[in-house]
Scaffold this motif. Structure first.
Motif, PDB file in Angstrom:
ATOM      1  N   ILE A   1       0.859  -1.190   0.000  1.00 34.16           N
ATOM      2  CA  ILE A   1       0.000   0.000   0.000  1.00 34.16           C
ATOM      3  C   ILE A   1       0.892   1.235   0.000  1.00 34.16           C
ATOM      4  O   ILE A   1       1.952   1.246   0.635  1.00 34.16           O
ATOM      5  N   SER A   2       0.456   2.243  -0.732  1.00 34.15           N
ATOM      6  CA  SER A   2       1.215   3.503  -0.694  1.00 34.15           C
ATOM      7  C   SER A   2       0.326   4.577  -0.093  1.00 34.15           C
ATOM      8  O   SER A   2      -0.907   4.545  -0.221  1.00 34.15           O
ATOM      9  N   THR A   3       0.960   5.497   0.581  1.00 29.85           N
ATOM     10  CA  THR A   3       0.246   6.670   1.069  1.00 29.85           C
ATOM     11  C   THR A   3       1.175   7.868   0.953  1.00 29.85           C
ATOM     12  O   THR A   3       2.390   7.715   1.118  1.00 29.85           O
TER      13      THR A   3
ATOM     14  N   LYS B   1      -5.121  -7.167   0.002  1.00 28.05           N
ATOM     15  CA  LYS B   1      -5.398  -5.951  -0.783  1.00 28.05           C
ATOM     16  C   LYS B   1      -5.274  -6.236  -2.286  1.00 28.05           C
ATOM     17  O   LYS B   1      -6.120  -5.795  -3.080  1.00 28.05           O
TER      18      LYS B   1
ATOM     19  N   LEU C   1      -8.294  -5.734  -5.146  1.00 26.55           N
ATOM     20  CA  LEU C   1      -8.181  -4.872  -6.325  1.00 26.55           C
ATOM     21  C   LEU C   1      -8.300  -5.664  -7.629  1.00 26.55           C
ATOM     22  O   LEU C   1      -8.935  -5.213  -8.582  1.00 26.55           O
TER      23      LEU C   1
ATOM     24  N   ASP D   1      -7.022   2.086  -6.028  1.00 26.11           N
ATOM     25  CA  ASP D   1      -5.701   2.611  -6.382  1.00 26.11           C
ATOM     26  C   ASP D   1      -5.729   3.476  -7.647  1.00 26.11           C
ATOM     27  O   ASP D   1      -4.837   4.305  -7.841  1.00 26.11           O
ATOM     28  N   SER D   2      -6.716   3.250  -8.510  1.00 25.36           N
ATOM     29  CA  SER D   2      -6.776   4.023  -9.757  1.00 25.36           C
ATOM     30  C   SER D   2      -7.844   5.106  -9.690  1.00 25.36           C
ATOM     31  O   SER D   2      -8.047   5.843 -10.660  1.00 25.36           O
TER      32      SER D   2
ATOM     33  N   LYS E   1      -8.163   4.359   2.428  1.00 26.97           N
ATOM     34  CA  LYS E   1      -6.869   4.644   3.071  1.00 26.97           C
ATOM     35  C   LYS E   1      -6.938   5.601   4.256  1.00 26.97           C
ATOM     36  O   LYS E   1      -5.905   6.008   4.784  1.00 26.97           O
TER      37      LYS E   1
ATOM     38  N   TYR F   1     -11.146  -2.271   2.564  1.00 24.19           N
ATOM     39  CA  TYR F   1     -11.002  -2.799   1.195  1.00 24.19           C
ATOM     40  C   TYR F   1     -12.053  -3.876   0.931  1.00 24.19           C
ATOM     41  O   TYR F   1     -12.699  -3.886  -0.119  1.00 24.19           O
TER      42      TYR F   1
END
Ligand code: Q0N
Length: 287
Positions: free
Chosen positions: A32-34, A46, A50, A209-210, A230, A263
């Motif tokens: 995961i990115s934040t 996750k 997705l 994410d998109s 998030k 999620y």
């Protein structure tokens, strides 16, 4: 994945490998990115959430535009895709004014050449969705471009087709999601051409994410919105005084569990399918 698999691309949280016969394998990790930094702690499943969501949307939009999905593997996180000649633009559609769109509007009153009404606030819904292409940055942030610049990159006719297709996809999915309590504020597509020059939707579609997913019941224009998926991670990171540069912090188990639950909730609300059923047989999202 065999040791010999040729790696043909990588995003922050996904990998792309070559298969035989002009097929690619797209693998979604649990990373995961934040604040644009990939964190050292993973969110279990996750990547499966997705992948399942993206496959669901591909199945439900195939009448609007063909897509690159060929098969969903039993692991629930890998998909086999048709290899395409990707267009050199990011195809963003915005239904709400936020992120870089909000930033550009505040500075100039316009986003990618769309001159908008005066007096709009952060997170306001737009009167109609707008197509706001961007260049694909090798490093750092994509740069918003106007339609003249995008036409130089892909040609005017192709751009018109991409714009109309992207708006139709967004209109369909945003109405579908809103009925299920999730606002899709904006979304990014990547299109490519098949061997016959036909436009095909690639990458992932309408994942958190998109896209920006917002909880509909907390929506209030005039302020930034909580992220459906998030927000626990962001809120936790804000308590740390972290400077938002790499490396990011480890996440405590309650933040991991809460984020995983969000999620899974997005998956179940949007697909109407239990996530346990997806894990038992990923093909359920294609039916
Ligand atoms: C491709 N990217 C961009 C996946 C996404 N079907 C395709 N054919 C040829 N190339 C691509 C696709 C797709 N999808 C798309 N790079 C190559 C972003 N990647 C980053 C890694 O994960």
């Amino acid at each position: 994945m065999p040791e010999s698999a040729v790696h043909v691309g990588s995003g922050k949280v996904r990998e792309l490998y070559e298969l035989v016969d002009d097929r690619l394998l797209l693998v979604a990790s649990d990373r995961i990115s934040t604040f644009d930094v990939v964190l050292p702690t993973e969110i279990p499943d996750k990547g499966r959430v997705l992948t399942g969501l993206s496959a669901f949307w591909f199945a439900h939009t195939r009448e609007l535009v063909p897509n690159h999905l060929l098969a969903l593997r039993p692991d629930g996180r890998s998909t086999e895709c048709r290899r395409l000649e990707m267009l050199p633009i990011e195809c963003v559609v915005r239904g709400y004014l936020t992120g870089s769109g909000w930033k550009d509007y505040r500075a100039t009153g316009a986003v990618c050449g769309h001159v908008l009404a005066d007096g709009l606030r952060d997170s306001d819904q737009l009167r109609e969705p707008i197509f706001t292409p961007a260049t694909k940055a090798e490093e750092g942030h994509d740069e918003n471009i106007d339609r003249e610049r995008a036409a130089e990159l892909v040609g005017q006719e192709r751009l018109d087709e991409v714009e109309q297709t992207a708006i139709a996809l967004y209109t369909f999915a945003s109405e579908y999601a809103a009925e299920r309590g999730i606002l899709i504020a904006d979304t990014k597509f990547e299109f490519g051409l098949d061997s016959e020059g036909l436009l095909v939707l690639g990458d992932e579609a309408f994942t958190p994410d998109s896209s920006r997913f917002w909880p509909a019941d907390e929506y209030e224009a005039g302020r930034p919105q909580p992220s459906f998926d998030k927000q626990f991670v962001r809120d936790y990171c804000e308590t740390l005084g972290w400077d938002k540069t790499d490396p990011g912090p480890e996440l405590p188990e309650e933040v991991v569990a809460g984020t995983r639950a969000r999620y899974v909730e997005a998956f179940e609300r949007l697909t109407g399918i239990s996530f346990d059923d997806y894990l038992a047989d990923p093909q359920v999202v294609l039916r």
